[in-house]
Scaffold this active site. Structure first.
Site, PDB file in Angstrom:
ATOM      1  N   SER A  50     -33.606  66.706 -27.941  1.00 44.00           N
ATOM      2  CA  SER A  50     -33.481  65.354 -28.470  1.00 44.00           C
ATOM      3  C   SER A  50     -34.677  64.517 -28.057  1.00 44.00           C
ATOM      4  O   SER A  50     -34.970  64.366 -26.868  1.00 44.00           O
ATOM      5  CB  SER A  50     -32.208  64.689 -27.942  1.00 44.00           C
ATOM      6  N   HIS A  58     -33.999  67.287 -32.605  1.00 45.00           N
ATOM      7  CA  HIS A  58     -32.921  66.327 -32.838  1.00 45.00           C
ATOM      8  C   HIS A  58     -33.508  64.919 -32.772  1.00 45.00           C
ATOM      9  O   HIS A  58     -34.098  64.518 -31.765  1.00 45.00           O
ATOM     10  CB  HIS A  58     -31.834  66.493 -31.776  1.00 45.00           C
ATOM     11  N   ASP A 101     -32.728  61.036 -32.965  1.00 45.24           N
ATOM     12  CA  ASP A 101     -31.662  60.040 -32.816  1.00 45.24           C
ATOM     13  C   ASP A 101     -32.099  58.721 -33.432  1.00 45.24           C
ATOM     14  O   ASP A 101     -33.036  58.072 -32.952  1.00 45.24           O
ATOM     15  CB  ASP A 101     -31.342  59.821 -31.339  1.00 45.24           C
ATOM     16  N   MET A 129     -30.882  54.997 -34.156  1.00 48.40           N
ATOM     17  CA  MET A 129     -29.874  54.008 -33.755  1.00 48.40           C
ATOM     18  C   MET A 129     -30.299  52.624 -34.239  1.00 48.40           C
ATOM     19  O   MET A 129     -31.487  52.288 -34.197  1.00 48.40           O
ATOM     20  CB  MET A 129     -29.709  53.990 -32.244  1.00 48.40           C
ATOM     21  N   HIS A 136     -29.839  62.522 -36.627  1.00 50.34           N
ATOM     22  CA  HIS A 136     -28.504  62.033 -36.273  1.00 50.34           C
ATOM     23  C   HIS A 136     -28.510  60.521 -36.430  1.00 50.34           C
ATOM     24  O   HIS A 136     -29.099  59.798 -35.628  1.00 50.34           O
ATOM     25  CB  HIS A 136     -28.194  62.446 -34.832  1.00 50.34           C
ATOM     26  N   MET A 184     -26.987  57.173 -36.141  1.00 50.24           N
ATOM     27  CA  MET A 184     -25.973  56.328 -35.493  1.00 50.24           C
ATOM     28  C   MET A 184     -26.184  54.916 -36.009  1.00 50.24           C
ATOM     29  O   MET A 184     -26.663  54.028 -35.306  1.00 50.24           O
ATOM     30  CB  MET A 184     -26.108  56.429 -33.971  1.00 50.24           C
ATOM     31  N   MET A 221     -19.572  64.582 -30.516  1.00 48.50           N
ATOM     32  CA  MET A 221     -20.148  63.934 -29.341  1.00 48.50           C
ATOM     33  C   MET A 221     -19.357  64.334 -28.095  1.00 48.50           C
ATOM     34  O   MET A 221     -18.117  64.277 -28.091  1.00 48.50           O
ATOM     35  CB  MET A 221     -20.119  62.414 -29.491  1.00 48.50           C
ATOM     36  N   PHE A 228     -26.441  56.212 -26.044  1.00 52.62           N
ATOM     37  CA  PHE A 228     -27.385  56.260 -24.937  1.00 52.62           C
ATOM     38  C   PHE A 228     -27.547  57.685 -24.447  1.00 52.62           C
ATOM     39  O   PHE A 228     -26.581  58.455 -24.415  1.00 52.62           O
ATOM     40  CB  PHE A 228     -26.912  55.386 -23.761  1.00 52.62           C
ATOM     41  N   GLY A 229     -28.758  58.045 -24.044  1.00 52.97           N
ATOM     42  CA  GLY A 229     -28.998  59.333 -23.433  1.00 52.97           C
ATOM     43  C   GLY A 229     -28.687  59.311 -21.955  1.00 52.97           C
ATOM     44  O   GLY A 229     -28.447  58.255 -21.359  1.00 52.97           O
ATOM     45  N   GLY A 230     -28.664  60.482 -21.333  1.00 52.58           N
ATOM     46  CA  GLY A 230     -28.501  60.586 -19.893  1.00 52.58           C
ATOM     47  C   GLY A 230     -27.080  60.422 -19.389  1.00 52.58           C
ATOM     48  O   GLY A 230     -26.869  60.293 -18.181  1.00 52.58           O
ATOM     49  N   ASP A 290     -23.344  67.222 -28.675  1.00 47.82           N
ATOM     50  CA  ASP A 290     -24.407  66.292 -28.301  1.00 47.82           C
ATOM     51  C   ASP A 290     -23.905  65.413 -27.169  1.00 47.82           C
ATOM     52  O   ASP A 290     -22.948  64.660 -27.339  1.00 47.82           O
ATOM     53  CB  ASP A 290     -24.785  65.449 -29.521  1.00 47.82           C
ATOM     54  N   GLY A 291     -24.574  65.513 -26.019  1.00 45.90           N
ATOM     55  CA  GLY A 291     -24.241  64.641 -24.896  1.00 45.90           C
ATOM     56  C   GLY A 291     -24.028  65.394 -23.606  1.00 45.90           C
ATOM     57  O   GLY A 291     -23.045  66.111 -23.464  1.00 45.90           O
ATOM     58  N   GLY A 292     -24.956  65.264 -22.672  1.00 46.58           N
ATOM     59  CA  GLY A 292     -24.804  65.889 -21.374  1.00 46.58           C
ATOM     60  C   GLY A 292     -24.948  67.394 -21.376  1.00 46.58           C
ATOM     61  O   GLY A 292     -24.500  68.066 -20.440  1.00 46.58           O
ATOM     62  N   GLY A 343     -31.321  66.645 -24.344  1.00 44.73           N
ATOM     63  CA  GLY A 343     -32.424  65.715 -24.161  1.00 44.73           C
ATOM     64  C   GLY A 343     -33.039  65.814 -22.789  1.00 44.73           C
ATOM     65  O   GLY A 343     -34.092  66.419 -22.596  1.00 44.73           O
TER      66      GLY A 343
END
Length: 225
Positions: free
Chosen positions: A6, A30, A32, A34, A63, A65, A134, A140-142, A172-174, A194
């Site tokens: 990402s 990927h 993102d 937003m 993606h 958002m 998700m 938000f990333g991280g 997607d996420g973590g 990411g």
């Protein structure tokens, strides 16, 4: 297995270089998008994606958002995105938009956010190429991976098998070396990473490690995807 770094975790001052830095290890990039309305963050839009498309050979996994995806999503397909995913929560007519995306030249993806049940959308899956689930709250990333959200992946994979659907299930996420095996075992076969990639000393090696962990998890008894 698809590994999709990402760019949300990349250095935005040199996006082209950052995209090329993962080409040898990634399958997709990927992207993102937003809008500071659907999610409380603002990243990049169509002009940047169009420019970035010239900088790398990686297929773009966009993606969105954003609010009003029916207005903007086809533009990303026309700009050369391989897959364009929009959120179920933001779309009034997901099936119509999926058709518009295919006509514009991309695959069509449907995203399900953290607090949205997947069951109401299972019957729509034959109209999509990708289901993005998700494993955090979008925006938000991280963030820390939420393993309880893998129940949605299991439900979607079971439904896809029952219906003999050729469906890519993306998470997607973590996603990291510590979490990718669980996601693969649940039935995911595309993984957005990411921080785990772009914070690594060697992003290509990080991609290859993630792929190996996912493949090993499946081959040793997880879901067949």
């Amino acid at each position: 297995m698809i590994i999709a770094p990402s760019i949300l975790a990349a250095d935005f001052s040199k996006l082209g270089e950052e995209a090329r830095a993962v080409e040898a290890g990634a399958d997709w990039l990927h992207v993102d998008v937003m809008d500071n309305h659907f999610v409380p963050n603002l990243t990049i839009g169509l002009p940047v994606v169009t420019s970035l498309r010239q900088a790398t050979s990686l297929p773009f996994d966009c993606h969105l958002m954003i609010e009003n995806p029916q207005r903007w999503a086809p533009g990303y397909a026309e700009a050369g995105a391989y897959n364009v995913t929009f959120h179920a929560e933001a779309s009034e007519d997901p099936i119509a938009l999926a058709k518009d995306l295919r006509r514009a030249g991309s695959l069509a993806g449907l995203a399900i956010d953290r607090d949205t049940l997947v069951e109401p959308y299972l019957d729509l899956l034959p109209h999509f190429d990708t289901l993005l689930i998700m494993t955090i709250k979008a925006g938000f990333g991280g963030q820390q991976f939420m393993p309880e959200l893998l129940d949605k992946v299991r439900a979607a994979r079971a439904h896809a098998k029952t219906g003999h659907l050729d469906l890519r299930i993306e998470v997607d996420g973590g996603i990291s070396a510590d979490t990718i095996a669980a996601a693969a075992e649940a039935g995911a076969d595309a993984f957005v990473a990411g921080t785990a990639v772009y914070s690594a000393a060697d992003p290509v090696a990080a991609c290859r490690k993630l792929r190996a962990l996912a493949e090993s998890a499946v081959s040793t008894g997880g879901s067949s995807v």
